[in-house]
Design an enzyme around this catalytic site. Structure first.
Site, PDB file in Angstrom:
ATOM      1  N   VAL A  79      -0.880 -11.625  54.307  1.00 32.61           N
ATOM      2  CA  VAL A  79      -1.981 -12.375  54.833  1.00 32.61           C
ATOM      3  C   VAL A  79      -1.410 -13.987  54.673  1.00 32.61           C
ATOM      4  O   VAL A  79      -1.754 -14.819  55.306  1.00 32.61           O
ATOM      5  CB  VAL A  79      -3.395 -12.253  54.082  1.00 32.61           C
ATOM      6  CG1 VAL A  79      -4.292 -13.388  54.466  1.00 32.61           C
ATOM      7  CG2 VAL A  79      -3.573 -10.868  54.513  1.00 32.61           C
ATOM      8  N   GLY A  80      -1.049 -14.150  53.359  1.00 31.74           N
ATOM      9  CA  GLY A  80      -0.718 -15.579  53.029  1.00 31.74           C
ATOM     10  C   GLY A  80       0.510 -15.971  53.882  1.00 31.74           C
ATOM     11  O   GLY A  80       0.290 -17.539  54.126  1.00 31.74           O
ATOM     12  N   LEU A 135     -10.927 -14.178  50.061  1.00 33.67           N
ATOM     13  CA  LEU A 135     -10.682 -13.112  50.986  1.00 33.67           C
ATOM     14  C   LEU A 135     -10.756 -11.699  50.423  1.00 33.67           C
ATOM     15  O   LEU A 135     -10.218 -11.486  49.483  1.00 33.67           O
ATOM     16  CB  LEU A 135      -9.301 -13.359  51.556  1.00 33.67           C
ATOM     17  CG  LEU A 135      -9.030 -14.302  52.587  1.00 33.67           C
ATOM     18  CD1 LEU A 135      -7.489 -14.424  53.015  1.00 33.67           C
ATOM     19  CD2 LEU A 135      -9.923 -14.304  53.724  1.00 33.67           C
ATOM     20  N   GLY A 136     -11.850 -11.050  50.735  1.00 37.59           N
ATOM     21  CA  GLY A 136     -12.005  -9.747  50.179  1.00 37.59           C
ATOM     22  C   GLY A 136     -11.522  -8.523  51.151  1.00 37.59           C
ATOM     23  O   GLY A 136     -10.468  -8.737  51.770  1.00 37.59           O
ATOM     24  N   SER A 137     -12.498  -7.588  51.324  1.00 38.57           N
ATOM     25  CA  SER A 137     -12.107  -6.459  52.251  1.00 38.57           C
ATOM     26  C   SER A 137     -13.126  -5.489  52.652  1.00 38.57           C
ATOM     27  O   SER A 137     -14.137  -5.423  51.786  1.00 38.57           O
ATOM     28  CB  SER A 137     -10.939  -5.484  51.266  1.00 38.57           C
ATOM     29  OG  SER A 137     -10.781  -4.263  51.681  1.00 38.57           O
ATOM     30  N   SER A 138     -12.999  -5.009  53.636  1.00 38.16           N
ATOM     31  CA  SER A 138     -14.116  -4.085  54.168  1.00 38.16           C
ATOM     32  C   SER A 138     -14.511  -2.864  53.411  1.00 38.16           C
ATOM     33  O   SER A 138     -15.623  -2.245  53.237  1.00 38.16           O
ATOM     34  CB  SER A 138     -13.872  -3.679  55.529  1.00 38.16           C
ATOM     35  OG  SER A 138     -12.594  -2.663  55.574  1.00 38.16           O
ATOM     36  N   CYS A 139     -13.620  -2.562  52.012  1.00 36.24           N
ATOM     37  CA  CYS A 139     -13.815  -1.588  51.274  1.00 36.24           C
ATOM     38  C   CYS A 139     -15.034  -1.727  50.329  1.00 36.24           C
ATOM     39  O   CYS A 139     -15.181  -0.915  49.583  1.00 36.24           O
ATOM     40  CB  CYS A 139     -12.543  -1.018  50.762  1.00 36.24           C
ATOM     41  SG  CYS A 139     -11.991  -2.165  49.621  1.00 36.24           S
ATOM     42  N   TYR A 177     -10.651  -1.452  43.407  1.00 34.50           N
ATOM     43  CA  TYR A 177     -10.250  -2.610  44.449  1.00 34.50           C
ATOM     44  C   TYR A 177     -11.387  -3.106  44.707  1.00 34.50           C
ATOM     45  O   TYR A 177     -11.825  -4.377  44.842  1.00 34.50           O
ATOM     46  CB  TYR A 177      -9.254  -2.034  45.545  1.00 34.50           C
ATOM     47  CG  TYR A 177      -9.088  -3.075  46.305  1.00 34.50           C
ATOM     48  CD1 TYR A 177      -8.158  -4.236  45.994  1.00 34.50           C
ATOM     49  CD2 TYR A 177      -9.448  -3.298  47.697  1.00 34.50           C
ATOM     50  CE1 TYR A 177      -7.765  -5.093  46.826  1.00 34.50           C
ATOM     51  CE2 TYR A 177      -8.866  -4.207  48.532  1.00 34.50           C
ATOM     52  CZ  TYR A 177      -8.177  -5.106  48.263  1.00 34.50           C
ATOM     53  OH  TYR A 177      -7.691  -6.117  49.080  1.00 34.50           O
ATOM     54  N   LYS A 199     -13.223  -6.828  44.394  1.00 30.32           N
ATOM     55  CA  LYS A 199     -13.576  -7.828  45.601  1.00 30.32           C
ATOM     56  C   LYS A 199     -14.928  -8.308  45.504  1.00 30.32           C
ATOM     57  O   LYS A 199     -15.243  -9.414  45.986  1.00 30.32           O
ATOM     58  CB  LYS A 199     -13.106  -7.253  46.900  1.00 30.32           C
ATOM     59  CG  LYS A 199     -11.341  -7.036  46.835  1.00 30.32           C
ATOM     60  CD  LYS A 199     -10.757  -8.330  47.087  1.00 30.32           C
ATOM     61  CE  LYS A 199      -9.634  -8.512  47.401  1.00 30.32           C
ATOM     62  NZ  LYS A 199      -8.831  -9.822  47.489  1.00 30.32           N
ATOM     63  N   HIS A 241      -0.426   0.777  53.577  1.00 27.22           N
ATOM     64  CA  HIS A 241      -1.269   1.172  54.374  1.00 27.22           C
ATOM     65  C   HIS A 241      -0.960   2.152  55.377  1.00 27.22           C
ATOM     66  O   HIS A 241       0.252   2.264  55.975  1.00 27.22           O
ATOM     67  CB  HIS A 241      -2.242   0.136  55.064  1.00 27.22           C
ATOM     68  CG  HIS A 241      -3.065  -0.726  54.119  1.00 27.22           C
ATOM     69  ND1 HIS A 241      -2.399  -1.881  53.527  1.00 27.22           N
ATOM     70  CD2 HIS A 241      -4.085  -0.465  53.340  1.00 27.22           C
ATOM     71  CE1 HIS A 241      -3.202  -2.236  52.543  1.00 27.22           C
ATOM     72  NE2 HIS A 241      -4.377  -1.422  52.547  1.00 27.22           N
ATOM     73  N   LYS A 244       7.764   6.062  59.338  1.00 23.04           N
ATOM     74  CA  LYS A 244       7.796   7.507  59.534  1.00 23.04           C
ATOM     75  C   LYS A 244       8.494   7.969  60.933  1.00 23.04           C
ATOM     76  O   LYS A 244       9.167   8.895  61.034  1.00 23.04           O
ATOM     77  CB  LYS A 244       6.641   8.439  59.104  1.00 23.04           C
ATOM     78  CG  LYS A 244       6.279   8.233  57.601  1.00 23.04           C
ATOM     79  CD  LYS A 244       5.355   9.412  57.205  1.00 23.04           C
ATOM     80  CE  LYS A 244       3.865   9.299  56.955  1.00 23.04           C
ATOM     81  NZ  LYS A 244       3.005  10.010  56.434  1.00 23.04           N
TER      82      LYS A 244
HETATM   83  O1  GFB Z   1      -4.605   2.479  55.443  1.00 24.13           O
HETATM   84  P1  GFB Z   1      -5.088   3.233  54.367  1.00 24.13           P
HETATM   85  O2  GFB Z   1      -4.013   3.611  53.360  1.00 24.13           O
HETATM   86  O3  GFB Z   1      -6.323   2.889  54.022  1.00 24.13           O
HETATM   87  O4  GFB Z   1      -5.547   4.901  55.151  1.00 24.13           O
HETATM   88  P2  GFB Z   1      -8.100   3.076  53.691  1.00 24.13           P
HETATM   89  C1  GFB Z   1      -6.198   4.787  56.168  1.00 24.13           C
HETATM   90  C2  GFB Z   1      -6.295   6.431  56.645  1.00 24.13           C
HETATM   91  O5  GFB Z   1      -5.199   6.817  57.293  1.00 24.13           O
HETATM   92  C3  GFB Z   1      -6.689   7.452  55.574  1.00 24.13           C
HETATM   93  C4  GFB Z   1      -4.803   8.123  56.802  1.00 24.13           C
HETATM   94  O6  GFB Z   1      -7.509   8.301  56.213  1.00 24.13           O
HETATM   95  C5  GFB Z   1      -5.303   8.089  55.363  1.00 24.13           C
HETATM   96  O7  GFB Z   1      -5.617   9.322  54.905  1.00 24.13           O
HETATM   97  N1  GFB Z   1      -3.220   8.259  56.817  1.00 24.13           N
HETATM   98  C6  GFB Z   1      -2.537   8.958  57.485  1.00 24.13           C
HETATM   99  C7  GFB Z   1      -2.438   7.531  56.089  1.00 24.13           C
HETATM  100  N2  GFB Z   1      -1.226   9.023  57.422  1.00 24.13           N
HETATM  101  C8  GFB Z   1      -1.232   8.135  56.372  1.00 24.13           C
HETATM  102  C9  GFB Z   1       0.108   7.688  55.740  1.00 24.13           C
HETATM  103  O8  GFB Z   1       1.132   7.840  55.919  1.00 24.13           O
HETATM  104  N3  GFB Z   1      -0.199   6.638  54.972  1.00 24.13           N
HETATM  105  C10 GFB Z   1      -1.341   6.040  54.586  1.00 24.13           C
HETATM  106  N4  GFB Z   1      -1.576   4.944  53.759  1.00 24.13           N
HETATM  107  N5  GFB Z   1      -2.602   6.594  54.982  1.00 24.13           N
HETATM  108  C11 GFB Z   1      -7.625   1.121  51.978  1.00 24.13           C
HETATM  109  C12 GFB Z   1      -8.218   0.943  50.599  1.00 24.13           C
HETATM  110  O9  GFB Z   1      -8.381   2.394  52.485  1.00 24.13           O
HETATM  111  O10 GFB Z   1      -7.698   0.150  52.868  1.00 24.13           O
HETATM  112  C13 GFB Z   1      -8.030  -0.491  50.338  1.00 24.13           C
HETATM  113  O11 GFB Z   1      -7.575   1.973  49.931  1.00 24.13           O
HETATM  114  C14 GFB Z   1      -8.211  -1.442  51.384  1.00 24.13           C
HETATM  115  O12 GFB Z   1      -8.808  -0.585  49.188  1.00 24.13           O
HETATM  116  C15 GFB Z   1      -7.413  -0.961  52.497  1.00 24.13           C
HETATM  117  O13 GFB Z   1      -9.689  -1.644  51.456  1.00 24.13           O
HETATM  118  C16 GFB Z   1      -7.767  -2.074  53.737  1.00 24.13           C
HETATM  119  O14 GFB Z   1      -8.438   2.384  55.092  1.00 24.13           O
HETATM  120  O15 GFB Z   1      -8.429   4.465  53.538  1.00 24.13           O
END
Ligand code: GFB
Length: 318
Positions: free
Chosen positions: A18-19, A107-111, A138, A142, A181, A189
């Site tokens: 972001v920065g 800046l925060g987050s939708s979570c 987290y 936030k 993420h 992958k």
């Molecule tokens: O992007 P993500 O890690 O964040 O995961 P969140 C989003 C969705 O994608 C979840 C799925 O349902 C995961 O299970 N997913 C599928 C995967 N395959 C993968 C993979 O290989 N890697 C990852 N990481 N996910 C985060 C929060 O939540 O979002 C933070 O934990 C923050 O606090 C951020 O708010 C924006 O949207 O679930």
């Protein structure tokens, strides 16, 4: 209306996704951008932050520094996500107050919103229900950050505002499979599966959760816009306006990378929040909307992945 031109602007977190997008966007704003080296400023150290602010005296601050990560990183390092983020935001907001920073954007987050919030999520749903357990640490940090900005605004009359972005992706993202993420993880992958001559892509969870994705260059543009025009007590959502299932996003990544086959679901991994679509009508009403659609954005993020070396994306050699 806050003018950036001729001002000293500090982008806290300028090395992050972001920065660095904010620094790119601010290059066309005729302002001086402050981007101190890590050895010069430790954001978790109150004395270091105070000394740096007293010396440099920025006019405006984008508070984009944070410990961030995907669902697994959030779930497995709760202390880091809570402590690091509380320290960073408390140190910066207090130092900004002491040195009379004219404008600050947190800046925060939708979570920050409840796990089962009605969709699309409006700003007033904050603190109306329980949080998603995988990222409550987290989220609490936030929420504290946006409340802190609001408290300094109320008590001291500062023009400190808060913006809540939806899930972000783009150049500068973290492609480490354990910490990242979903989008960067799937890009990496899929790319590696293609190189190995495999077919199909494994995703975490059931593939049914819905997520809204905003390209980080759109976010940076929205933040600069809001820095100039937004001056309200309440935080403001920064969203794309549409969401997709994780299964759909996996298929889009496979198409961008050129990987064929099916999507396989590893249901031992968590799904997290079932849906997180923000209501961004407040931002739209001010006159801003995003420009980069998801397919175009994924192609851009994949190009970034291909351009940067293993070292830059923190990849273990494969
Ligand atoms: O992007 P993500 O890690 O964040 O995961 P969140 C989003 C969705 O994608 C979840 C799925 O349902 C995961 O299970 N997913 C599928 C995967 N395959 C993968 C993979 O290989 N890697 C990852 N990481 N996910 C985060 C929060 O939540 O979002 C933070 O934990 C923050 O606090 C951020 O708010 C924006 O949207 O679930």
């Amino acid at each position: 209306m806050f003018k950036l031109s001729g001002k000293k602007v500090y982008v806290a977190g300028h090395r992050g996704m972001v920065g660095s997008a904010l620094v790119r966007r601010l290059a066309s704003e005729d302002c001086a951008i402050l981007a101190p080296a890590r050895s010069e400023l430790d954001l978790k150290d109150q004395a270091s932050v105070r000394a740096w602010f007293e010396r440099e005296r920025p006019d405006a601050v984008f508070l984009a520094a944070a410990k961030v990560g995907g669902i697994l990183a959030n779930d497995t390092s709760p202390a880091d996500f809570l402590y690091d983020n509380l320290m960073i935001e408390a140190n910066i907001i207090e130092a900004a107050h002491r040195t009379d920073v004219a404008k600050l954007m947190f800046l925060g987050s939708s979570c920050i919103y409840p796990k089962m919030a009605p969709q699309p999520i409006t700003e007033d749903l904050l603190l109306t229900g329980p949080l998603e357990p995988t990222n409550e640490w987290y989220a609490i940090a936030k929420i504290a950050g946006l409340k802190l900005a609001r408290a300094y605004r109320r008590q001291h009359g500062h023009d400190y505002v808060s913006a809540m972005p939806t899930n972000l992706y783009g150049p500068g993202d973290n492609f480490d499979l354990k910490g990242s993420h979903v989008l960067p993880a799937l890009i990496r992958k899929a790319h590696e599966a293609k190189l190995r001559g495999e077919h199909g892509l494994e995703i975490w969870g059931t593939g049914t959760p819905r997520r809204e994705f905003l390209h980080v260059d759109d976010l940076a543009d929205a933040c600069v816009f809001l820095m100039k025009v937004y001056s309200e007590d309440e935080h403001i959502n920064v969203g794309f306006g549409e969401d997709v299932t994780i299964l759909e996003v996996a298929r889009m990544v496979m198409a961008a990378v050129g990987l064929d086959g099916d999507v396989r679901c590893d249901t031992t991994k968590p799904d997290g929040t079932p849906r997180k679509l923000m209501d961004a009508s407040k931002l739209r009403a001010l006159g801003w909307s995003p420009k980069i659609d998801l397919r175009q954005g994924i192609a851009d993020a994949y190009n970034y992945f291909l351009r940067t070396g293993d070292q830059a994306r923190g990849m273990a050699a494969t």
